[in-house]
Design a protein around this motif. Sequence first.
Motif, PDB file in Angstrom:
ATOM      1  N   LEU A  47       6.813   3.234   5.164  1.00  0.00           N
ATOM      2  CA  LEU A  47       6.211   1.978   5.613  1.00  0.00           C
ATOM      3  C   LEU A  47       6.668   1.585   7.008  1.00  0.00           C
ATOM      4  CD1 LEU A  47       6.626  -0.109   2.319  1.00  0.00           C
ATOM      5  CD2 LEU A  47       4.552   1.018   3.132  1.00  0.00           C
ATOM      6  N   ASP A  83       1.494  -4.027   0.129  1.00  0.00           N
ATOM      7  CA  ASP A  83       0.042  -3.977   0.009  1.00  0.00           C
ATOM      8  C   ASP A  83      -0.587  -3.785   1.390  1.00  0.00           C
ATOM      9  OD1 ASP A  83       0.079  -6.439   1.289  1.00  0.00           O
ATOM     10  OD2 ASP A  83      -0.438  -7.602  -0.503  1.00  0.00           O
ATOM     11  N   SER A  84      -1.893  -3.901   1.462  1.00  0.00           N
ATOM     12  CA  SER A  84      -2.591  -3.647   2.724  1.00  0.00           C
ATOM     13  C   SER A  84      -2.272  -4.674   3.799  1.00  0.00           C
ATOM     14  CB  SER A  84      -4.105  -3.622   2.473  1.00  0.00           C
ATOM     15  OG  SER A  84      -4.546  -4.870   1.943  1.00  0.00           O
ATOM     16  N   GLU A  85      -1.708  -5.812   3.388  1.00  0.00           N
ATOM     17  CA  GLU A  85      -1.301  -6.851   4.344  1.00  0.00           C
ATOM     18  C   GLU A  85       0.195  -6.800   4.637  1.00  0.00           C
ATOM     19  OE1 GLU A  85      -3.441  -8.890   5.832  1.00  0.00           O
ATOM     20  OE2 GLU A  85      -5.100  -7.910   4.781  1.00  0.00           O
ATOM     21  N   ASN A  86       0.846  -5.708   4.208  1.00  0.00           N
ATOM     22  CA  ASN A  86       2.292  -5.509   4.394  1.00  0.00           C
ATOM     23  C   ASN A  86       3.144  -6.509   3.619  1.00  0.00           C
ATOM     24  OD1 ASN A  86       2.141  -3.241   6.130  1.00  0.00           O
ATOM     25  ND2 ASN A  86       1.662  -4.593   7.846  1.00  0.00           N
ATOM     26  N   ASP A 172      -4.502 -15.454   0.009  1.00  0.00           N
ATOM     27  CA  ASP A 172      -4.807 -14.705   1.227  1.00  0.00           C
ATOM     28  C   ASP A 172      -5.106 -15.613   2.413  1.00  0.00           C
ATOM     29  OD1 ASP A 172      -4.521 -12.159   0.070  1.00  0.00           O
ATOM     30  OD2 ASP A 172      -6.571 -12.202  -0.692  1.00  0.00           O
TER      31      ASP A 172
END
Length: 231
Positions: A47, A83-86, A172
Amino acid sequence: MDRVIDDIEKGLIKLQSDHKEDLEKMTFALDIAGDHRSELTDKEFSLIEDSSVERQIEFSTGRWLAKIAVNKHCGAKLELLADSENRPIWPTGLFGSISHTKPLVLVGVLDRDDSTIIGIDIEQANRVKQRLFKKLFTRKEVIEHEQSLRDWAGVIFSAKESVFKALNPLTDNYLGFLEVEISLDWQARTFEASYNGSRYTSRVIEKGKGYFILLDEYLVTIFIIKDGKRG
């Protein structure tokens, strides 16, 4: 720095004792940022493998402390991916929050169901400059607190950070500083948040409750949203 860490830990213990209903079952881990890259799994290191060494050290300390906090909390071993938003992907049944302010890193974890989420923030005290007030604080916040001898600006800034950290994984949504208005109770060391923006789902912050400690050199805020539904 050992004295500072000890003072923060004692402050958190006192806060938990005073507000047992929400905080007693939280587990914290706090330390100075150091090189804990060897503690990362291959997937965790992937990551941040392209990041600067400084960022790798900060990240590895957060993950290392998260593993300590989770193990202390429930005895489990942890691989904390993103996740995709770190955002960290916490294991089922747990939720946590990680915060950094040089040179310290703080992690908090608690048991969760589908409707409980937290955000924590640690900051250096007395670092928010008056020239930034118009960008960070509502007129009401300034009027209510500008005569305080304590670091109201630092506490409210940190409170807004912890509110965002709790809200974002739930909805979100992102928040501007002026979209959130903080009301402090200095005696109880608690705060509440109201929402001034146009996103209906962000109003869930008004169901939350915040807590803070303010020391000579650092401050910590914690915000817990209960009965929230992912929007």
